[in-house]
Design a protein around this motif. Sequence first.
Motif: not given
Length: 471
Positions: A323-335, A338-344, A361-369
């Motif tokens: 691959p060209v470049g490093m990606g960013v892969i992330a979950f946003l989470v919130r209560e 009272g229960v933690l949820h992840a944004l898919v 929530t995000v699956q992103y490689t900067p150079g591809n955009y």
Amino acid sequence: MRIAESALSGGAHFRHVTAVRHWLSKLSAHSYMNVDRLALDELAGWRHDAVTGNIVHRSGRFFTIEGLDVRFPGSPVAAWTQPIINQPEVGILGILVKEFDGVLHLLMQAKNEPGNHNGLQLSPTVQATRSNYTRVHQGRPVPYLDHFRNPSGRVLADVRQSEQGAWFYRKRNRNMVVEVTEDVELIDGFCWLTLGQVHELLSVPDLVNMDARTVLACLPFSGEGTAATLGSGDDGFRAALVRSCDPGQGGRHRIEEILSWTTGIRSTVEIRTERIPLNRLRHWRRAGGKISHETGRFFDVIGVSVAASGREVGHWTQPMIEPVGMGVIAFLVREIDGVLHALVNARVEPGNTDIVELAPTVQYTPGNYDHLPPEARPLFLDEILGARRGRVRFDTILSEEGGRFYSARNRYLIVETDLDPTLGHPDFRWLTLHQLGELLRHSYYVNVQARTLSACLYSLTSASGGDSPRA
């Protein structure tokens, strides 16, 4: 409950994680893997098909590099072609578990792959393609394989899962966890660790490999009794996370709603994919012994020559994706209540068996955009990259599958947010951990990147406190 207890326990063999890292260092000093780049037309045992240009192995096994034509109306790029790995056989990714002193331990392997950024990584007990374990390469047998091909113990997890849908065409592996009670010979290069120890090692950059992470995510971690065993302590984030593992706590959406939402998107998304000869790709070129996009973006197809110790075969050559470049892969989470949820995100990837799988929530490689209009930038990216330190609960760099991908690494994050839970965006939903666990009992619902983040979320239940990120 026994899995939760293992997540809270030290080991019978390595009392501290520092001892595990010392063991890995000693192994590294007495093993080697030399990887040299090679022009694609110099790969021994591989050839370019005279008609299609596809890169194929002389045995007809292992995998091929082919072309894929994608038509996706309404997306930022409505049509494209690309190289893709076609590996139709189903491999085995398996972890053996056994009780020591009343605590479940996982049999993990220190394994080097040609694409690994840093040499040895912690891997499943068995990590083998069908071509490998049927010994097409005429090498040594795969250790511990019979425990998974003919399980005599208790099967705790057994499900086929996909891999990277941007680089593999309908790739799937059998993810298994099998518990045994009999004595198991400990072969050099393997060790028994509790789940808590593996969880702690997940936060170490490039240490727990992708194949181990996907199997860990398939463990039946969330269920009745898990929350009571884990306890909540005084930390509010961890308490919400533990409640998220409990099916009795419910969630913002019922699991039936999630299934209907996913099926609806799969049934209505307009995308067409067609395998095509590699020599019919548009905007890709063969030059300098590799295949690259004319813009220099996305990835290259390269060749490597490998010489290694401790492998079924001591020397081989193969094509790989770099691959060209490093990606960013992330979950946003919130209560939520009272229960933690992840944004898919219900994400379309052309190589997926069922096209749409639930992704981070995000699956992103900067150079591809960078060539696309601003509105194509992933939703919620700024919320993740701009989060203050106290909101970042997990942050580390992890390697992707080193057997097919060369130095493929992504930054994995779990970030707390105060986003309105009533987002109203059709491609996103809030899920609890027990709902993700329910979906992971079935094939092709949760993609490999979201499985890694699920394992990372589970690892935070092992942490004694939640005031600082696991990084």
